[in-house]
Design a protein around this motif. Sequence first.
Motif, PDB file in Angstrom:
ATOM      1  N   GLY A  65       0.817  -1.205   0.000  1.00 14.77           N
ATOM      2  CA  GLY A  65       0.000   0.000   0.000  1.00 14.77           C
ATOM      3  C   GLY A  65       0.851   1.254   0.000  1.00 14.77           C
ATOM      4  O   GLY A  65       0.551   2.230  -0.703  1.00 14.77           O
ATOM      5  N   LEU A  66       1.925   1.241   0.787  1.00 15.00           N
ATOM      6  CA  LEU A  66       2.834   2.388   0.829  1.00 15.00           C
ATOM      7  C   LEU A  66       3.523   2.572  -0.512  1.00 15.00           C
ATOM      8  O   LEU A  66       3.654   3.696  -1.008  1.00 15.00           O
ATOM      9  N   MET A  67       3.969   1.473  -1.113  1.00 12.80           N
ATOM     10  CA  MET A  67       4.620   1.555  -2.416  1.00 12.80           C
ATOM     11  C   MET A  67       3.656   2.054  -3.495  1.00 12.80           C
ATOM     12  O   MET A  67       4.025   2.860  -4.347  1.00 12.80           O
ATOM     13  N   GLU A  68       2.413   1.584  -3.451  1.00 14.44           N
ATOM     14  CA  GLU A  68       1.425   2.010  -4.438  1.00 14.44           C
ATOM     15  C   GLU A  68       1.091   3.489  -4.308  1.00 14.44           C
ATOM     16  O   GLU A  68       0.635   4.124  -5.262  1.00 14.44           O
ATOM     17  N   SER A  69       1.329   4.068  -3.128  1.00 17.91           N
ATOM     18  CA  SER A  69       1.078   5.497  -2.939  1.00 17.91           C
ATOM     19  C   SER A  69       2.228   6.344  -3.468  1.00 17.91           C
ATOM     20  O   SER A  69       2.169   7.578  -3.405  1.00 17.91           O
ATOM     21  N   GLY A  70       3.285   5.679  -3.972  1.00 14.15           N
ATOM     22  CA  GLY A  70       4.401   6.406  -4.579  1.00 14.15           C
ATOM     23  C   GLY A  70       5.705   6.332  -3.833  1.00 14.15           C
ATOM     24  O   GLY A  70       6.697   6.942  -4.253  1.00 14.15           O
ATOM     25  N   CYS A  71       5.759   5.597  -2.737  1.00 14.00           N
ATOM     26  CA  CYS A  71       6.992   5.493  -1.952  1.00 14.00           C
ATOM     27  C   CYS A  71       7.924   4.444  -2.556  1.00 14.00           C
ATOM     28  O   CYS A  71       7.516   3.292  -2.735  1.00 14.00           O
ATOM     29  N   PRO A  72       9.173   4.790  -2.863  1.00 10.89           N
ATOM     30  CA  PRO A  72      10.120   3.803  -3.410  1.00 10.89           C
ATOM     31  C   PRO A  72      10.422   2.716  -2.369  1.00 10.89           C
ATOM     32  O   PRO A  72      10.572   3.007  -1.175  1.00 10.89           O
ATOM     33  N   SER A  73      10.524   1.483  -2.821  1.00 11.26           N
ATOM     34  CA  SER A  73      10.766   0.372  -1.897  1.00 11.26           C
ATOM     35  C   SER A  73      12.086   0.524  -1.158  1.00 11.26           C
ATOM     36  O   SER A  73      12.206   0.129   0.011  1.00 11.26           O
ATOM     37  N   ASP A  74      13.098   1.116  -1.822  1.00 10.84           N
ATOM     38  CA  ASP A  74      14.421   1.204  -1.206  1.00 10.84           C
ATOM     39  C   ASP A  74      14.530   2.304  -0.151  1.00 10.84           C
ATOM     40  O   ASP A  74      15.607   2.564   0.374  1.00 10.84           O
ATOM     41  N   LYS A  75      13.391   2.932   0.178  1.00  7.07           N
ATOM     42  CA  LYS A  75      13.372   3.888   1.290  1.00  7.07           C
ATOM     43  C   LYS A  75      12.593   3.357   2.487  1.00  7.07           C
ATOM     44  O   LYS A  75      12.589   3.979   3.550  1.00  7.07           O
ATOM     45  N   ILE A  76      11.942   2.204   2.306  1.00  4.89           N
ATOM     46  CA  ILE A  76      11.075   1.663   3.361  1.00  4.89           C
ATOM     47  C   ILE A  76      11.873   0.778   4.313  1.00  4.89           C
ATOM     48  O   ILE A  76      12.528  -0.173   3.896  1.00  4.89           O
ATOM     49  N   VAL A  77      11.801   1.098   5.598  1.00  7.19           N
ATOM     50  CA  VAL A  77      12.420   0.280   6.638  1.00  7.19           C
ATOM     51  C   VAL A  77      11.290  -0.445   7.370  1.00  7.19           C
ATOM     52  O   VAL A  77      10.368   0.196   7.892  1.00  7.19           O
ATOM     53  N   LEU A  78      11.359  -1.774   7.370  1.00  8.57           N
ATOM     54  CA  LEU A  78      10.270  -2.605   7.890  1.00  8.57           C
ATOM     55  C   LEU A  78      10.352  -2.739   9.406  1.00  8.57           C
ATOM     56  O   LEU A  78      11.370  -3.152   9.950  1.00  8.57           O
ATOM     57  N   GLY A  79       9.255  -2.418  10.079  1.00  3.70           N
ATOM     58  CA  GLY A  79       9.217  -2.510  11.536  1.00  3.70           C
ATOM     59  C   GLY A  79       8.868  -3.901  12.026  1.00  3.70           C
ATOM     60  O   GLY A  79       7.941  -4.541  11.512  1.00  3.70           O
ATOM     61  N   ILE A  80       9.623  -4.378  13.020  1.00  3.08           N
ATOM     62  CA  ILE A  80       9.381  -5.693  13.632  1.00  3.08           C
ATOM     63  C   ILE A  80       9.242  -5.488  15.140  1.00  3.08           C
ATOM     64  O   ILE A  80      10.114  -4.890  15.769  1.00  3.08           O
ATOM     65  N   PRO A  81       8.159  -5.993  15.736  1.00  7.92           N
ATOM     66  CA  PRO A  81       7.976  -5.799  17.175  1.00  7.92           C
ATOM     67  C   PRO A  81       8.772  -6.800  18.000  1.00  7.92           C
ATOM     68  O   PRO A  81       8.923  -7.962  17.612  1.00  7.92           O
ATOM     69  N   ALA A  82       9.252  -6.340  19.134  1.00  8.69           N
ATOM     70  CA  ALA A  82       9.929  -7.235  20.084  1.00  8.69           C
ATOM     71  C   ALA A  82       9.004  -7.490  21.278  1.00  8.69           C
ATOM     72  O   ALA A  82       9.451  -7.588  22.418  1.00  8.69           O
ATOM     73  N   TYR A  83       7.724  -7.608  20.986  1.00 11.69           N
ATOM     74  CA  TYR A  83       6.725  -7.858  22.023  1.00 11.69           C
ATOM     75  C   TYR A  83       5.514  -8.528  21.380  1.00 11.69           C
ATOM     76  O   TYR A  83       5.346  -8.488  20.157  1.00 11.69           O
ATOM     77  N   GLY A  84       4.704  -9.132  22.212  1.00  8.83           N
ATOM     78  CA  GLY A  84       3.496  -9.776  21.726  1.00  8.83           C
ATOM     79  C   GLY A  84       2.259  -9.129  22.328  1.00  8.83           C
ATOM     80  O   GLY A  84       2.322  -8.561  23.417  1.00  8.83           O
ATOM     81  N   ARG A  85       1.159  -9.228  21.605  1.00 15.99           N
ATOM     82  CA  ARG A  85      -0.129  -8.738  22.106  1.00 15.99           C
ATOM     83  C   ARG A  85      -1.125  -9.890  22.176  1.00 15.99           C
ATOM     84  O   ARG A  85      -1.124 -10.777  21.322  1.00 15.99           O
ATOM     85  N   HIS A  86      -1.964  -9.872  23.204  1.00 17.35           N
ATOM     86  CA  HIS A  86      -3.021 -10.861  23.348  1.00 17.35           C
ATOM     87  C   HIS A  86      -3.983 -10.721  22.172  1.00 17.35           C
ATOM     88  O   HIS A  86      -4.408  -9.614  21.834  1.00 17.35           O
ATOM     89  N   VAL A  87      -4.300 -11.853  21.522  1.00 17.28           N
ATOM     90  CA  VAL A  87      -5.110 -11.778  20.301  1.00 17.28           C
ATOM     91  C   VAL A  87      -6.560 -11.383  20.583  1.00 17.28           C
ATOM     92  O   VAL A  87      -7.237 -10.818  19.704  1.00 17.28           O
ATOM     93  N   GLN A  88      -7.054 -11.659  21.782  1.00 15.66           N
ATOM     94  CA  GLN A  88      -8.425 -11.289  22.131  1.00 15.66           C
ATOM     95  C   GLN A  88      -8.487  -9.954  22.880  1.00 15.66           C
ATOM     96  O   GLN A  88      -9.431  -9.179  22.703  1.00 15.66           O
ATOM     97  N   MET A  89      -7.476  -9.695  23.700  1.00 14.49           N
ATOM     98  CA  MET A  89      -7.410  -8.452  24.477  1.00 14.49           C
ATOM     99  C   MET A  89      -6.077  -7.774  24.176  1.00 14.49           C
ATOM    100  O   MET A  89      -5.108  -7.896  24.928  1.00 14.49           O
ATOM    101  N   PRO A  90      -5.981  -7.072  23.031  1.00 16.58           N
ATOM    102  CA  PRO A  90      -4.697  -6.542  22.573  1.00 16.58           C
ATOM    103  C   PRO A  90      -4.031  -5.538  23.505  1.00 16.58           C
ATOM    104  O   PRO A  90      -2.859  -5.225  23.334  1.00 16.58           O
ATOM    105  N   GLY A  91      -4.776  -5.052  24.479  1.00 20.14           N
ATOM    106  CA  GLY A  91      -4.154  -4.167  25.466  1.00 20.14           C
ATOM    107  C   GLY A  91      -3.196  -4.893  26.389  1.00 20.14           C
ATOM    108  O   GLY A  91      -2.380  -4.254  27.060  1.00 20.14           O
ATOM    109  N   GLN A  92      -3.291  -6.223  26.410  1.00 22.63           N
ATOM    110  CA  GLN A  92      -2.372  -7.025  27.219  1.00 22.63           C
ATOM    111  C   GLN A  92      -1.118  -7.330  26.402  1.00 22.63           C
ATOM    112  O   GLN A  92      -1.203  -7.898  25.316  1.00 22.63           O
ATOM    113  N   VAL A  93       0.024  -6.943  26.938  1.00 19.85           N
ATOM    114  CA  VAL A  93       1.291  -7.040  26.207  1.00 19.85           C
ATOM    115  C   VAL A  93       2.324  -7.798  27.021  1.00 19.85           C
ATOM    116  O   VAL A  93       2.394  -7.660  28.249  1.00 19.85           O
TER     117      VAL A  93
END
Length: 201
Positions: A65-93
């Motif tokens: 979606g970001l690329m289709e909006s005109g953003c070049p792929s070689d400028k995108i830095v992919l975010g990866i979380p170092a934490y988990g969220r509860h799938v039913q109660m996402p406020g729980q981390v």
Amino acid sequence: ETFLKEAVEVLHSHGLLVSIALRPGMHLSKDVYDGLDRIHLMTYDMVQHSQGHAYIPAVVRAVRGLMESGCPSDKIVLGIPAYGRHVQMPGQVKTFAEIVDELQPKTVKEIQSPWQQHAFDDSLTVRKKVLYATRDKLAGIFFWELGQDKQRDDLRGGGILLETAFRQFQALESASRHSTRSTGTGGGQSASAGGATSGEL
């Protein structure tokens, strides 16, 4: 966007790089993308997905979606979380470090998402995301945040997830060099980046 464009010009005039962070679905105009050096895409906290807040198909859709909006792929830095969220109660981390501590004495390979309904990026998922970022020629990856990773004395000042990503990048780079050498000599088998598994701890 006018302020952002003016700020980029001033900062660049002082020899500084300019990056911004965007949530999935946030888009800017192409001329703004062209002026920026990096766009950190926060591909996590997408709590609408029952498979987890950083589910790989959702991550891929966000990047596309970001690329289709005109953003070049070689400028995108992919975010990866170092934490988990509860799938039913996402406020729980739970941080990745907390999950590892609760799962002791399991090995890194045995620590798999989900845990107690907390979906998180385990080492296999991190390797897959590094592979995806490499194949789609993104600028790289980043973790939010390193302090939530599980530190270990035998690692080089980083945590399990950071080391996993580093080793996967190394494995892919090695496979790429081998493939180039094989192609250049006109014989032999090319190494497949998809088969690089030395990112494992």
